[in-house]
Design a protein around this motif. Structure first.
Motif, PDB file in Angstrom:
ATOM      1  N   PRO A  92       0.921  -1.198   0.280  1.00 21.45           N
ATOM      2  CA  PRO A  92       0.131  -0.051  -0.149  1.00 21.45           C
ATOM      3  C   PRO A  92       1.292   1.343  -0.240  1.00 21.45           C
ATOM      4  N   VAL A  93       0.302   2.659  -0.591  1.00 19.44           N
ATOM      5  CA  VAL A  93       0.955   3.735  -0.277  1.00 19.44           C
ATOM      6  C   VAL A  93       1.693   4.393   0.676  1.00 19.44           C
ATOM      7  N   LYS A  94       2.618   4.740   0.793  1.00 14.29           N
ATOM      8  CA  LYS A  94       3.840   4.747   1.812  1.00 14.29           C
ATOM      9  C   LYS A  94       2.898   6.261   2.229  1.00 14.29           C
ATOM     10  N   ILE A  95       2.586   7.057   3.134  1.00 13.43           N
ATOM     11  CA  ILE A  95       2.321   8.516   3.081  1.00 13.43           C
ATOM     12  C   ILE A  95       3.568   8.946   3.710  1.00 13.43           C
ATOM     13  N   PHE A  96       4.619   8.425   4.690  1.00 11.19           N
ATOM     14  CA  PHE A  96       5.666   9.704   4.841  1.00 11.19           C
ATOM     15  C   PHE A  96       6.839   8.428   4.467  1.00 11.19           C
ATOM     16  N   PRO A  97       7.972   9.173   4.236  1.00  7.61           N
ATOM     17  CA  PRO A  97       8.930   8.406   4.129  1.00  7.61           C
ATOM     18  C   PRO A  97       9.934   7.927   5.068  1.00  7.61           C
ATOM     19  N   SER A  98      10.956   6.930   5.005  1.00  4.31           N
ATOM     20  CA  SER A  98      11.575   6.451   6.091  1.00  4.31           C
ATOM     21  C   SER A  98      12.474   7.693   6.546  1.00  4.31           C
ATOM     22  N   SER A  99      13.277   8.718   5.616  1.00  3.17           N
ATOM     23  CA  SER A  99      14.048   9.767   6.269  1.00  3.17           C
ATOM     24  C   SER A  99      14.054  10.597   5.260  1.00  3.17           C
ATOM     25  N   PHE A 100      13.505  11.813   6.239  1.00  4.58           N
ATOM     26  CA  PHE A 100      13.517  12.750   5.674  1.00  4.58           C
ATOM     27  C   PHE A 100      15.198  13.544   5.098  1.00  4.58           C
ATOM     28  N   THR A 101      16.202  12.784   5.371  1.00  4.91           N
ATOM     29  CA  THR A 101      17.194  12.765   5.110  1.00  4.91           C
ATOM     30  C   THR A 101      17.887  12.264   3.378  1.00  4.91           C
ATOM     31  N   TYR A 102      17.312  11.892   2.749  1.00  7.85           N
ATOM     32  CA  TYR A 102      16.929  11.288   1.380  1.00  7.85           C
ATOM     33  C   TYR A 102      16.697  12.535   0.178  1.00  7.85           C
ATOM     34  N   THR A 103      18.170  12.836   0.587  1.00  9.09           N
ATOM     35  CA  THR A 103      18.910  13.963  -0.595  1.00  9.09           C
ATOM     36  C   THR A 103      18.073  13.574  -2.326  1.00  9.09           C
ATOM     37  N   GLU A 104      18.601  12.362  -2.818  1.00 10.02           N
ATOM     38  CA  GLU A 104      18.786  11.750  -4.207  1.00 10.02           C
ATOM     39  C   GLU A 104      17.940  12.786  -4.825  1.00 10.02           C
ATOM     40  N   ASN A 105      17.013  12.875  -4.547  1.00 11.34           N
ATOM     41  CA  ASN A 105      16.403  13.408  -5.453  1.00 11.34           C
ATOM     42  C   ASN A 105      16.271  15.247  -5.793  1.00 11.34           C
ATOM     43  N   TYR A 106      16.788  15.792  -5.284  1.00 11.47           N
ATOM     44  CA  TYR A 106      16.916  16.861  -5.234  1.00 11.47           C
ATOM     45  C   TYR A 106      17.893  17.468  -5.769  1.00 11.47           C
ATOM     46  N   ARG A 107      18.796  16.159  -5.543  1.00  9.57           N
ATOM     47  CA  ARG A 107      20.552  16.635  -6.502  1.00  9.57           C
ATOM     48  C   ARG A 107      20.258  16.092  -7.702  1.00  9.57           C
ATOM     49  N   GLN A 108      19.406  15.304  -7.976  1.00  9.09           N
ATOM     50  CA  GLN A 108      19.278  15.041  -9.697  1.00  9.09           C
ATOM     51  C   GLN A 108      18.162  16.013 -10.288  1.00  9.09           C
ATOM     52  N   ALA A 109      17.785  16.769  -9.431  1.00 12.16           N
ATOM     53  CA  ALA A 109      16.653  17.509  -9.969  1.00 12.16           C
ATOM     54  C   ALA A 109      17.279  18.564 -10.606  1.00 12.16           C
ATOM     55  N   LEU A 110      18.385  19.172  -9.465  1.00  8.24           N
ATOM     56  CA  LEU A 110      19.324  20.772  -9.454  1.00  8.24           C
ATOM     57  C   LEU A 110      20.287  19.741 -10.425  1.00  8.24           C
ATOM     58  N   GLN A 111      20.762  18.587 -11.235  1.00 11.87           N
ATOM     59  CA  GLN A 111      21.841  18.423 -12.520  1.00 11.87           C
ATOM     60  C   GLN A 111      20.654  17.919 -13.302  1.00 11.87           C
ATOM     61  N   ALA A 112      19.820  18.243 -13.856  1.00  9.66           N
ATOM     62  CA  ALA A 112      19.177  18.020 -14.481  1.00  9.66           C
ATOM     63  C   ALA A 112      18.534  18.958 -15.137  1.00  9.66           C
ATOM     64  N   VAL A 113      17.493  19.809 -14.513  1.00  9.92           N
ATOM     65  CA  VAL A 113      17.968  21.593 -15.257  1.00  9.92           C
ATOM     66  C   VAL A 113      18.042  22.863 -14.846  1.00  9.92           C
ATOM     67  N   PRO A 114      18.964  23.800 -14.834  1.00  4.63           N
ATOM     68  CA  PRO A 114      20.278  24.251 -14.435  1.00  4.63           C
ATOM     69  C   PRO A 114      19.012  26.065 -13.523  1.00  4.63           C
ATOM     70  N   PHE A 115      18.324  25.445 -12.631  1.00  4.81           N
ATOM     71  CA  PHE A 115      17.457  25.894 -11.306  1.00  4.81           C
ATOM     72  C   PHE A 115      18.072  27.487 -10.913  1.00  4.81           C
ATOM     73  N   VAL A 116      19.610  28.052 -11.256  1.00  7.61           N
ATOM     74  CA  VAL A 116      19.744  28.607 -10.840  1.00  7.61           C
ATOM     75  C   VAL A 116      19.508  29.519 -12.079  1.00  7.61           C
ATOM     76  N   ARG A 117      19.841  29.148 -13.562  1.00  8.53           N
ATOM     77  CA  ARG A 117      19.622  30.273 -14.214  1.00  8.53           C
ATOM     78  C   ARG A 117      18.044  30.614 -14.391  1.00  8.53           C
ATOM     79  N   LEU A 118      16.941  29.426 -14.015  1.00 11.74           N
ATOM     80  CA  LEU A 118      15.809  29.610 -14.548  1.00 11.74           C
ATOM     81  C   LEU A 118      15.385  30.868 -13.542  1.00 11.74           C
ATOM     82  N   TYR A 119      16.294  30.603 -12.160  1.00 11.27           N
ATOM     83  CA  TYR A 119      15.741  32.011 -11.074  1.00 11.27           C
ATOM     84  C   TYR A 119      15.831  33.124 -12.135  1.00 11.27           C
ATOM     85  N   VAL A 120      17.217  33.094 -12.077  1.00 16.44           N
ATOM     86  CA  VAL A 120      17.474  34.903 -12.552  1.00 16.44           C
ATOM     87  C   VAL A 120      16.653  34.800 -13.705  1.00 16.44           C
TER      88      VAL A 120
END
Length: 274
Positions: free
Chosen positions: A43-71
């Motif tokens: 069944p669907v898990k509502i809460f993640p097992s850990s809030f220290t898992y930041t791999e998703n944020y790393r992948q997002a920042l690598q896939a798209v140039p967020f700094v340039r998009l912010y500017v």
């Protein structure tokens, strides 16, 4: 002393409606910390097992140039806000206080522009920028916001709510129409100008269709179309998509928290009658 009436059923309904509205945002934040296995688990898990898992944020920042998009996004917002305040304040004052031939007809055209879907203007705007050679530029992002029918209407209502004695006193002191506007009337509309700036920033921040059409270079896009590119790159990792959405949402949440009063005033002022 009158007793305050309590409506528990109404309060309960409002609380439930608030939960329904906030839940997608909470789900987005929770999903941004989930692993791929947790995203697909049943069944669907509502809460993640850990809030220290930041791999998703790393992948997002690598896939798209967020700094340039912010500017790009901040330049677009700054340009649209400056133009909206500058031109809408002058147009609003003219429609509210000045008398000239065709005034009602011109204001009717402004109202019609508010009623017509913005998608109607995409082709003419694109052709203008194409002829000028300004596609794939930051100016292309600002171009649709050079004038604001909503801002003209909002500030017209603001000027009409001011007492005529202010203008009469300025005329007696020797002010011409421009001095009356710039030194007397415009400073009295600070709340309306702030509300226009906040709403213009909000509309620019979430604008998707026009930046995606005008600029096909990822380095010249704003955040909204940048997220659509992220969806194509990270289609198999919903956690990275949620992380990118959180990164794009945080600044607007901060803006709303700071200017919440102006948001409310802007909504109220659109209903003022002259």
């Amino acid at each position: 002393m009158k007793r305050k009436k309590h409506y528990p059923a109404v309060h309960l309904a409002l609380i439930l409606a608030g939960i329904v509205m906030v839940f997608p945002f909470i789900w987005m934040i929770l999903s941004s910390f989930k692993t791929i296995g947790e995203q697909m688990s049943l069944p669907v898990k509502i809460f993640p097992s850990s809030f220290t898992y930041t791999e998703n944020y790393r992948q997002a920042l690598q896939a798209v140039p967020f700094v340039r998009l912010y500017v790009n996004t901040f330049l677009m917002i700054a340009g649209r806000c400056i133009c909206a305040v500058l031109f809408s304040s002058m147009a609003g004052y003219g429609f509210a206080r000045l008398h000239f031939p065709g005034k009602n007809l011109l204001f009717s055209l402004v109202l019609i522009q508010m009623m017509v879907p913005s998608q109607v203007f995409i082709i003419p705007q694109y052709q203008i920028l194409s002829e000028l050679g300004l596609l794939n530029t930051v100016f292309a992002l600002i171009f649709p916001g050079l004038v604001s029918a909503y801002g003209t209407f909002l500030l017209r209502q603001q000027y009409m709510s001011l007492p005529k004695e202010l203008e009469e006193a300025a005329v007696l002191d020797g002010c011409n129409p421009w001095q009356t506007f710039a030194k007397v009337m415009f400073p009295m509309t600070k709340s309306g100008v702030a509300a226009l700036g906040v709403f213009t920033a909000l509309f620019a921040w979430k604008d998707l269709m026009w930046p995606l059409i005008a600029n096909n270079d990822i380095n010249q896009m704003s955040l909204a179309p940048g997220l659509s590119v992220l969806q194509g790159v990270c289609s198999t990792n919903r956690g990275a998509l949620m992380a990118g959405s959180v990164i794009a949402t945080v600044p607007m949440i901060i803006l709303y928290s700071i200017f919440q009063k102006q948001f409310m005033e802007g909504i109220a002022q659109t209903g003022i009658k002259g």
